[in-house]
Design a protein around this motif. Structure first.
Motif, PDB file in Angstrom:
ATOM      1  N   ALA A 156       9.903  -1.934   4.914  1.00  0.00           N
ATOM      2  CA  ALA A 156       8.595  -1.561   5.474  1.00  0.00           C
ATOM      3  C   ALA A 156       7.497  -1.878   4.462  1.00  0.00           C
ATOM      4  CB  ALA A 156       8.586  -0.080   5.834  1.00  0.00           C
ATOM      5  N   HIS A 157       6.430  -2.462   4.962  1.00  0.00           N
ATOM      6  CA  HIS A 157       5.354  -2.923   4.080  1.00  0.00           C
ATOM      7  C   HIS A 157       4.032  -2.945   4.834  1.00  0.00           C
ATOM      8  CE1 HIS A 157       6.808  -6.407   6.369  1.00  0.00           C
ATOM      9  NE2 HIS A 157       5.550  -6.853   6.299  1.00  0.00           N
ATOM     10  N   THR A 158       2.971  -2.977   4.076  1.00  0.00           N
ATOM     11  CA  THR A 158       1.685  -3.339   4.663  1.00  0.00           C
ATOM     12  C   THR A 158       1.487  -4.815   4.367  1.00  0.00           C
ATOM     13  OG1 THR A 158       0.493  -2.706   2.646  1.00  0.00           O
ATOM     14  CG2 THR A 158       0.697  -1.032   4.370  1.00  0.00           C
ATOM     15  N   ASP A 159       0.776  -5.509   5.247  1.00  0.00           N
ATOM     16  CA  ASP A 159       0.616  -6.945   5.072  1.00  0.00           C
ATOM     17  C   ASP A 159      -0.534  -7.263   4.122  1.00  0.00           C
ATOM     18  OD1 ASP A 159       2.662  -7.744   6.804  1.00  0.00           O
ATOM     19  OD2 ASP A 159       1.409  -9.360   7.608  1.00  0.00           O
ATOM     20  N   ASN A 160      -0.325  -8.345   3.402  1.00  0.00           N
ATOM     21  CA  ASN A 160      -1.418  -8.987   2.651  1.00  0.00           C
ATOM     22  C   ASN A 160      -2.189  -8.072   1.713  1.00  0.00           C
ATOM     23  OD1 ASN A 160      -2.598 -11.670   4.859  1.00  0.00           O
ATOM     24  ND2 ASN A 160      -0.540 -10.930   4.481  1.00  0.00           N
ATOM     25  N   LEU A 166      -6.166  -4.536  10.506  1.00  0.00           N
ATOM     26  CA  LEU A 166      -5.303  -4.404  11.682  1.00  0.00           C
ATOM     27  C   LEU A 166      -4.362  -5.592  11.747  1.00  0.00           C
ATOM     28  CD1 LEU A 166      -7.878  -3.535  14.506  1.00  0.00           C
ATOM     29  CD2 LEU A 166      -6.299  -1.924  13.415  1.00  0.00           C
ATOM     30  N   GLN A 167      -3.170  -5.349  12.254  1.00  0.00           N
ATOM     31  CA  GLN A 167      -2.269  -6.456  12.550  1.00  0.00           C
ATOM     32  C   GLN A 167      -1.674  -6.253  13.939  1.00  0.00           C
ATOM     33  OE1 GLN A 167       1.526  -9.031  10.951  1.00  0.00           O
ATOM     34  NE2 GLN A 167       1.119  -7.103   9.923  1.00  0.00           N
ATOM     35  N   ILE A 168      -1.559  -7.356  14.670  1.00  0.00           N
ATOM     36  CA  ILE A 168      -0.847  -7.342  15.951  1.00  0.00           C
ATOM     37  C   ILE A 168       0.374  -8.241  15.806  1.00  0.00           C
ATOM     38  CG2 ILE A 168      -0.930  -8.093  18.369  1.00  0.00           C
ATOM     39  CD1 ILE A 168      -3.877  -7.297  18.390  1.00  0.00           C
ATOM     40  N   ASN A 195       6.919  -4.843  -1.426  1.00  0.00           N
ATOM     41  CA  ASN A 195       7.756  -5.254  -2.552  1.00  0.00           C
ATOM     42  C   ASN A 195       7.701  -6.761  -2.782  1.00  0.00           C
ATOM     43  OD1 ASN A 195       9.338  -5.533  -0.044  1.00  0.00           O
ATOM     44  ND2 ASN A 195      10.960  -6.233  -1.403  1.00  0.00           N
ATOM     45  N   ARG A 196       7.532  -7.535  -1.684  1.00  0.00           N
ATOM     46  CA  ARG A 196       7.586  -9.000  -1.830  1.00  0.00           C
ATOM     47  C   ARG A 196       6.399  -9.542  -2.598  1.00  0.00           C
ATOM     48  NH1 ARG A 196       7.119 -10.663   3.683  1.00  0.00           N
ATOM     49  NH2 ARG A 196       6.744  -8.472   4.112  1.00  0.00           N
ATOM     50  N   SER A 197       5.258  -8.899  -2.474  1.00  0.00           N
ATOM     51  CA  SER A 197       4.077  -9.465  -3.116  1.00  0.00           C
ATOM     52  C   SER A 197       3.559  -8.603  -4.267  1.00  0.00           C
ATOM     53  CB  SER A 197       2.968  -9.688  -2.084  1.00  0.00           C
ATOM     54  OG  SER A 197       2.642  -8.479  -1.458  1.00  0.00           O
ATOM     55  N   LEU A 230       2.999   1.087   7.788  1.00  0.00           N
ATOM     56  CA  LEU A 230       3.843  -0.006   7.333  1.00  0.00           C
ATOM     57  C   LEU A 230       4.702  -0.479   8.505  1.00  0.00           C
ATOM     58  CD1 LEU A 230       3.666   2.460   5.080  1.00  0.00           C
ATOM     59  CD2 LEU A 230       5.034   0.869   3.739  1.00  0.00           C
ATOM     60  N   HIS A 231       5.058  -1.750   8.474  1.00  0.00           N
ATOM     61  CA  HIS A 231       5.960  -2.270   9.491  1.00  0.00           C
ATOM     62  C   HIS A 231       7.141  -2.942   8.806  1.00  0.00           C
ATOM     63  CE1 HIS A 231       3.125  -5.484   8.577  1.00  0.00           C
ATOM     64  NE2 HIS A 231       4.064  -6.345   8.899  1.00  0.00           N
ATOM     65  N   ALA A 232       8.235  -3.019   9.552  1.00  0.00           N
ATOM     66  CA  ALA A 232       9.476  -3.568   9.005  1.00  0.00           C
ATOM     67  C   ALA A 232      10.218  -4.227  10.148  1.00  0.00           C
ATOM     68  CB  ALA A 232      10.325  -2.443   8.417  1.00  0.00           C
TER      69      ALA A 232
HETATM   70 FE   FE2 Z   1       4.493  -8.121   7.701  1.00  0.00          FE
END
Ligand code: FE2
Length: 377
Positions: free
Chosen positions: A199-203, A212-214, A289-291, A342-344
């Motif tokens: 699970a993460h937040t983007d960017n 917002l993300q869709i 974690n990735r960024s 967060l999304h995963a």
């Molecule tokens: Fe993402």
């Protein structure tokens, strides 16, 4: 209800409005700055016509009288009399004694855990496209929970833009107006593989971060690939309640986030994982974690404590009791407040079929503005 009364205190520096149990004090300078008359505020757009420098520094109150549902006050040295509706004064009162705990949340925010059913925050694509009340209701889920789901949409490429058109504007990035989320050879982002993603937040490496993300499903015949959301505000509250020092540590120090996965792109931002406003309001969570780049802004003596707090925050985020899971069917999508939720996704195999999602970013101010306007209509 007791009739309201008004009085002037502190040699004209303060107005006191008492109504039943309510007791509001207002400073003369604050009242003068917020005068609602047409010489102070433009009649059409409501914008202020004067600067603070146009108001004498020693402004005081010389008279205050009740006039129906309003209070008429006179300011010196301008000898200017204006009216304030009682309900306006009550709505804008700032006379509070309470000291709020760090991490407090605005009244219109509700945190969630795995008990939130996606059905409770769902709407159909056709309903929100044709019915403003349904749109307002769906947007209110996104505002309150930071998460809402849509069902029954078209399965055409780019259909996700039709959702954004209902409330705001797409935020274009180096990934384009929208991006494809499916397995790629030589992907420029791990999202474009079949790996599971924590699970993460983007960017978080952008400044400002897309708010917002869709994510919109066009095909999902693969095994696995379920979508998950976790309330970062709920996780931060839980961390604060079990270990206030760990919460404070993540709020006090900046992490660093970086992306340089494509040619000509090097994004870097320095922000805390838990962001508080100066008065302690919880206003943002960044977790990816990735960024995550090397963290170099934590003092040497606090780095071990920082890592312990970071680890615990991740454990809370990974806790199944925090996770809402669902599988998107073609034509289904969800929106998240990327400053909070967060999304995963779980890993997936392509033995049974393909998984193809499209994603795009937009901004929360547009959503909140549309929601507010729809509610006022
Ligand atoms: Fe993402």
């Amino acid at each position: 209800m007791t009739a309201p009364s008004v009085s002037i205190e502190n040699n004209g520096a303060v107005l006191r409005l008492a109504a039943g149990d309510l007791n509001h004090r207002f400073h003369a300078i604050w009242l003068r700055d917020n005068a609602l008359d047409e010489a102070t505020r433009a009649a059409g757009n409501g914008q202020r016509l004067i600067t603070l420098g146009d108001i004498p520094a020693g402004t005081s109150l010389t008279d205050a009288t009740l006039a129906g549902d309003a209070i008429s006050v006179t300011f010196a040295p301008e000898s200017k009399t204006v009216e304030f509706p009682l309900n306006w004064l009550e709505a804008n009162s700032y006379d509070r004694q309470d000291r709020r705990t760090d991490g407090w949340l605005a009244a219109d925010i509700e945190t969630f855990d795995s008990n939130l059913s996606p059905d409770a925050v769902s709407a159909s694509f056709s309903d929100i496209s044709t019915d403003e009340a349904a749109l307002a209701n769906w947007l209110s889920h996104a505002a309150r929970f930071g998460f809402a789901r849509l069902t029954g949409g078209p399965t055409d490429s780019g259909a996700l833009l039709k959702i954004v058109d209902l409330f705001g504007y797409v935020r274009k990035t180096n990934y384009g107006k929208w991006f494809e989320v499916r397995t790629e050879i030589n992907p420029n982002n791990l999202a474009f593989t079949s790996l599971g993603l924590q699970a993460h937040t983007d960017n978080p490496y952008r400044d400002p971060t897309p708010t917002l993300q869709i994510l919109y499903c066009l095909e999902n015949a693969a095994e696995g690939g379920d979508s998950q959301v976790v309330d970062g505000f709920g996780a931060a509250e839980r961390l604060r309640d079990e270990d206030p020092d760990a919460f404070a540590c993540l709020a006090k120090h900046c992490a660093r986030f970086e992306y340089k996965g494509s040619n000509g792109v090097h994004l870097l931002a320095r922000r805390p994982m838990i962001e508080l406003a100066p008065d302690g309001e919880l206003i943002g969570v960044r977790f990816n974690n990735r960024s995550a780049a090397p963290i170099t802004d934590v003092p040497f003596d606090e780095m071990e404590a920082y890592y312990a707090a970071y680890r615990r925050f991740g454990e809370i985020i990974d806790d199944p009791s925090m996770t809402v899971s669902f599988k998107l069917e073609p034509g289904e999508s969800f929106i998240v407040d990327n400053t909070r939720v967060l999304h995963a996704r779980t890993g997936y195999g392509s033995a049974r079929g393909n998984r193809w999602l499209q994603g795009c970013y937009a901004d929360k101010d547009g959503l909140m503005s549309t929601l507010s306007a729809l509610r006022a209509a």
